[in-house]
Motif scaffolding. Sequence first.
Motif, PDB file in Angstrom:
ATOM      1  N   ASP A  67       0.860  -1.179   0.000  1.00 28.77           N
ATOM      2  CA  ASP A  67       0.000   0.000   0.000  1.00 28.77           C
ATOM      3  C   ASP A  67       0.899   1.233   0.000  1.00 28.77           C
ATOM      4  OD1 ASP A  67      -1.779   2.025   0.540  1.00 28.77           O
ATOM      5  OD2 ASP A  67      -2.227   1.389   2.575  1.00 28.77           O
ATOM      6  N   ILE A  68       0.601   2.209  -0.857  1.00 24.62           N
ATOM      7  CA  ILE A  68       1.394   3.435  -0.902  1.00 24.62           C
ATOM      8  C   ILE A  68       0.716   4.498  -0.046  1.00 24.62           C
ATOM      9  CG2 ILE A  68       2.371   5.242  -2.366  1.00 24.62           C
ATOM     10  CD1 ILE A  68       2.455   3.294  -4.652  1.00 24.62           C
ATOM     11  N   ARG A  69       1.306   4.788   1.100  1.00 23.60           N
ATOM     12  CA  ARG A  69       0.833   5.864   1.970  1.00 23.60           C
ATOM     13  C   ARG A  69       1.919   6.208   2.965  1.00 23.60           C
ATOM     14  NH1 ARG A  69      -1.872   3.585   6.853  1.00 23.60           N
ATOM     15  NH2 ARG A  69      -1.965   1.311   6.662  1.00 23.60           N
ATOM     16  N   GLU A  70       1.824   7.376   3.553  1.00 20.58           N
ATOM     17  CA  GLU A  70       2.832   7.833   4.491  1.00 20.58           C
ATOM     18  C   GLU A  70       2.761   7.063   5.801  1.00 20.58           C
ATOM     19  OE1 GLU A  70       2.653  11.989   5.140  1.00 20.58           O
ATOM     20  OE2 GLU A  70       3.244  12.535   3.107  1.00 20.58           O
ATOM     21  N   GLY A  71       3.901   7.032   6.470  1.00 22.32           N
ATOM     22  CA  GLY A  71       3.988   6.360   7.752  1.00 22.32           C
ATOM     23  C   GLY A  71       4.422   4.922   7.613  1.00 22.32           C
ATOM     24  N   GLU A  72       4.825   4.349   8.734  1.00 27.58           N
ATOM     25  CA  GLU A  72       5.252   2.954   8.727  1.00 27.58           C
ATOM     26  C   GLU A  72       4.037   2.037   8.581  1.00 27.58           C
ATOM     27  OE1 GLU A  72       8.706   1.809  11.303  1.00 27.58           O
ATOM     28  OE2 GLU A  72       8.138   3.661  12.320  1.00 27.58           O
ATOM     29  N   VAL A  73       4.088   1.154   7.623  1.00 23.70           N
ATOM     30  CA  VAL A  73       2.980   0.240   7.353  1.00 23.70           C
ATOM     31  C   VAL A  73       3.443  -1.178   7.653  1.00 23.70           C
ATOM     32  CG1 VAL A  73       1.354  -0.599   5.642  1.00 23.70           C
ATOM     33  CG2 VAL A  73       2.089   1.789   5.576  1.00 23.70           C
ATOM     34  N   GLU A  74       2.804  -1.792   8.611  1.00 20.83           N
ATOM     35  CA  GLU A  74       3.129  -3.160   9.001  1.00 20.83           C
ATOM     36  C   GLU A  74       1.875  -4.016   8.952  1.00 20.83           C
ATOM     37  OE1 GLU A  74       4.849  -2.869  12.875  1.00 20.83           O
ATOM     38  OE2 GLU A  74       6.849  -2.367  12.096  1.00 20.83           O
ATOM     39  N   ALA A  75       2.077  -5.322   8.929  1.00 20.35           N
ATOM     40  CA  ALA A  75       0.937  -6.234   8.887  1.00 20.35           C
ATOM     41  C   ALA A  75       1.334  -7.584   9.444  1.00 20.35           C
ATOM     42  CB  ALA A  75       0.418  -6.380   7.466  1.00 20.35           C
ATOM     43  N   ALA A  76       0.454  -8.168  10.224  1.00 20.96           N
ATOM     44  CA  ALA A  76       0.641  -9.543  10.676  1.00 20.96           C
ATOM     45  C   ALA A  76       0.222 -10.470   9.550  1.00 20.96           C
ATOM     46  CB  ALA A  76      -0.192  -9.809  11.928  1.00 20.96           C
ATOM     47  N   ALA A  77       1.092 -11.369   9.184  1.00 21.83           N
ATOM     48  CA  ALA A  77       0.818 -12.245   8.047  1.00 21.83           C
ATOM     49  C   ALA A  77       1.366 -13.630   8.320  1.00 21.83           C
ATOM     50  CB  ALA A  77       1.435 -11.674   6.773  1.00 21.83           C
ATOM     51  N   THR A  78       0.895 -14.565   7.523  1.00 20.98           N
ATOM     52  CA  THR A  78       1.397 -15.942   7.600  1.00 20.98           C
ATOM     53  C   THR A  78       2.153 -16.258   6.324  1.00 20.98           C
ATOM     54  OG1 THR A  78      -0.467 -16.634   8.979  1.00 20.98           O
ATOM     55  CG2 THR A  78       0.778 -18.364   7.859  1.00 20.98           C
ATOM     56  N   VAL A  79       3.432 -16.561   6.479  1.00 20.28           N
ATOM     57  CA  VAL A  79       4.287 -16.940   5.362  1.00 20.28           C
ATOM     58  C   VAL A  79       4.430 -18.455   5.372  1.00 20.28           C
ATOM     59  CG1 VAL A  79       6.612 -16.775   4.406  1.00 20.28           C
ATOM     60  CG2 VAL A  79       5.527 -14.749   5.393  1.00 20.28           C
ATOM     61  N   HIS A  80       4.392 -19.065   4.187  1.00 21.28           N
ATOM     62  CA  HIS A  80       4.485 -20.521   4.109  1.00 21.28           C
ATOM     63  C   HIS A  80       5.797 -20.941   3.460  1.00 21.28           C
ATOM     64  CE1 HIS A  80       0.102 -19.969   4.605  1.00 21.28           C
ATOM     65  NE2 HIS A  80       0.161 -21.138   5.228  1.00 21.28           N
ATOM     66  N   SER A  81       6.336 -22.016   3.975  1.00 26.37           N
ATOM     67  CA  SER A  81       7.536 -22.601   3.375  1.00 26.37           C
ATOM     68  C   SER A  81       7.144 -23.861   2.620  1.00 26.37           C
ATOM     69  CB  SER A  81       8.570 -22.928   4.457  1.00 26.37           C
ATOM     70  OG  SER A  81       8.038 -23.843   5.403  1.00 26.37           O
ATOM     71  N   TYR A  82       7.746 -24.033   1.448  1.00 29.44           N
ATOM     72  CA  TYR A  82       7.454 -25.181   0.588  1.00 29.44           C
ATOM     73  C   TYR A  82       8.771 -25.924   0.361  1.00 29.44           C
ATOM     74  CZ  TYR A  82       3.139 -22.588  -0.161  1.00 29.44           C
ATOM     75  OH  TYR A  82       1.956 -21.908   0.029  1.00 29.44           O
TER      76      TYR A  82
END
Length: 592
Positions: A369-384
């Motif tokens: 997302d393009i916007r000012e300020g620090e942008v963080e998100a909790a996400a689930t990354v998968h390993s294959y």
Amino acid sequence: MATRKSKSQLSLQDYLKSVVPTQILSERGSNLVVINPGSAYVRIGLAMDGKPFNVPNCIARYHTGKPNVVDQMLNTQVTTNQHVDRERAYNTAASLLKIPYLDESSSGSASRKMGRIDGYNKPSTTKKDTVFTWTDVYEDEQISPVASETSADKGAASATKAAPDVTDTKDASESKRKYKKTIFGEEAMKIWPNEPYCIRHPIRRGHFNVSPHYSAQQVCEDLTAILDWVLLEKLHISNSERFSFHAVLVVPETFDSREIKEMLTIVLGGLRFNSAVVHQEGLSAVFGNGLSTACIVNIGAQTSTVVCIEDGVSLPNTEKILPFGGEDICRCLLWIQRHYQKWPQIRTDVLAKPIDMLMLNQLKESYCDIREGEVEAAATVHSYEDGMPAMPHKTTLTSLNVPPMGLFYPNLLVPEVFPQPPREWFQDYENMLEDTWNMDFGGGGNMGLPMWDSFAVSPSKPKKEEKIGLAEAITSSILSAGRIDLRRKLFSSIQLIGGVGSTKGLVPAVEERVLRTIPPTEAINTVVVLPSRTDPAFVTWKGGAILGILDFGREAWIERQEWMENGIHKGSTKKYKDSFYIEGQAMYFINP
């Protein structure tokens, strides 16, 4: 297009004021197949349908040699200078976004804006935290010997056989399983790397993926096989039925005349359509969104293009080709997370394991997302890994507003380096379906890659790519349009299309940065990005469907027999006839 418009009794503007009735779409679009090939995906469907099938432009062929991905031959090593330039570009973007520089601590400034997102930017077609599974590479009809036994046989066997014999039976069953010869689309991208398959992408960076490791003949055969599979499995159009169907070929601006002619031969010769017509993506986009004049900015997976359209006529001098796209944003996202140690300790390799690119693309679409300020998100990354089921890893992704800023600061996006075909490959007198890699084009006796450096400049060389950002490309394109009134109109009629075009925050970012890029000497103070009336990823396909049913465009259609007999020299070293007639038919959409 200028010729077609002059012959028409209905002007383009008058036509666009009235939407094509659904009844006409149904009647004329029922036997019209629209094909829009791209570097990462091919969009194909009946013109009467509201949405095409969007299939990864990928094929995997079974072979007994070492498993490989053809694109592993690409050079993905980041040089020291590229690394320095990337860090500088990051810091430039960070300054504009009001976030810490790359090597600064995020706790140093209390005045910085903080933001958190949890998948609110994900498109409706993408499910959050989708888990991909490895493709089953075996034929479905195979039945193991154990399953074919009768119940009596099983009872007798259980009473007489020892436990080790059961294992032996299982091994015998697996040894008789048969591999699928070819696998297409997303299933091809989800094949475990150790399986005996060669994965190929016939189009790469907007061009046929011809290289010393991937011959031109193989590229054409793979393209034909992919399209044939979609026609059979998705559209349910058999080979014998295709003579009653017609094809609209919507090609990227990056394609050269030779590639367009090869696509015509694939569609009319290999796939056996009755007739075909060719349109470029920029022209199709204005029709797809009901416009007549606009600056079309197409941000695809691997390339981005800019071209201006005036009253339905493409202006070639405004064309810009940029060598980056959505996949580069994905790689930038991975680089940033690894730099900040937010990425789990897993082996993520987008070239050796295409399934990892599917995962990264999903994360990009959901969270960037393009916007000012620090942008963080909790996400689930998968390993294959190692053919095992996907393993989830919860993490907090950071600086999610930086990767899409690479569109404006391309040094952030360090694309893979790959060799282009020799310039002679694009000339009609050279038979594209004959391997030319052992020919000494440069006269120095070198073979393979080194000889490319000694090519003389040719008028038939590939289209030039420019190493500039998106704002500079848009501004330069529009300022090349000529009249001041037309330039003002184009600056107020910018259209963002392609998969990346739907990135949240991209519209205001483009408007602001293009306005800043316009020279002060220009009497222009307004920049407007028009909202898309349809999905930006499919607007070119939709425009091709509309163009295909218009009566006043029928003279541009090429009949199968006409092309195969008059357009191609059979049994000759010169594959395509260089007649003005054939060139005019295939390339009519280019405004001379």
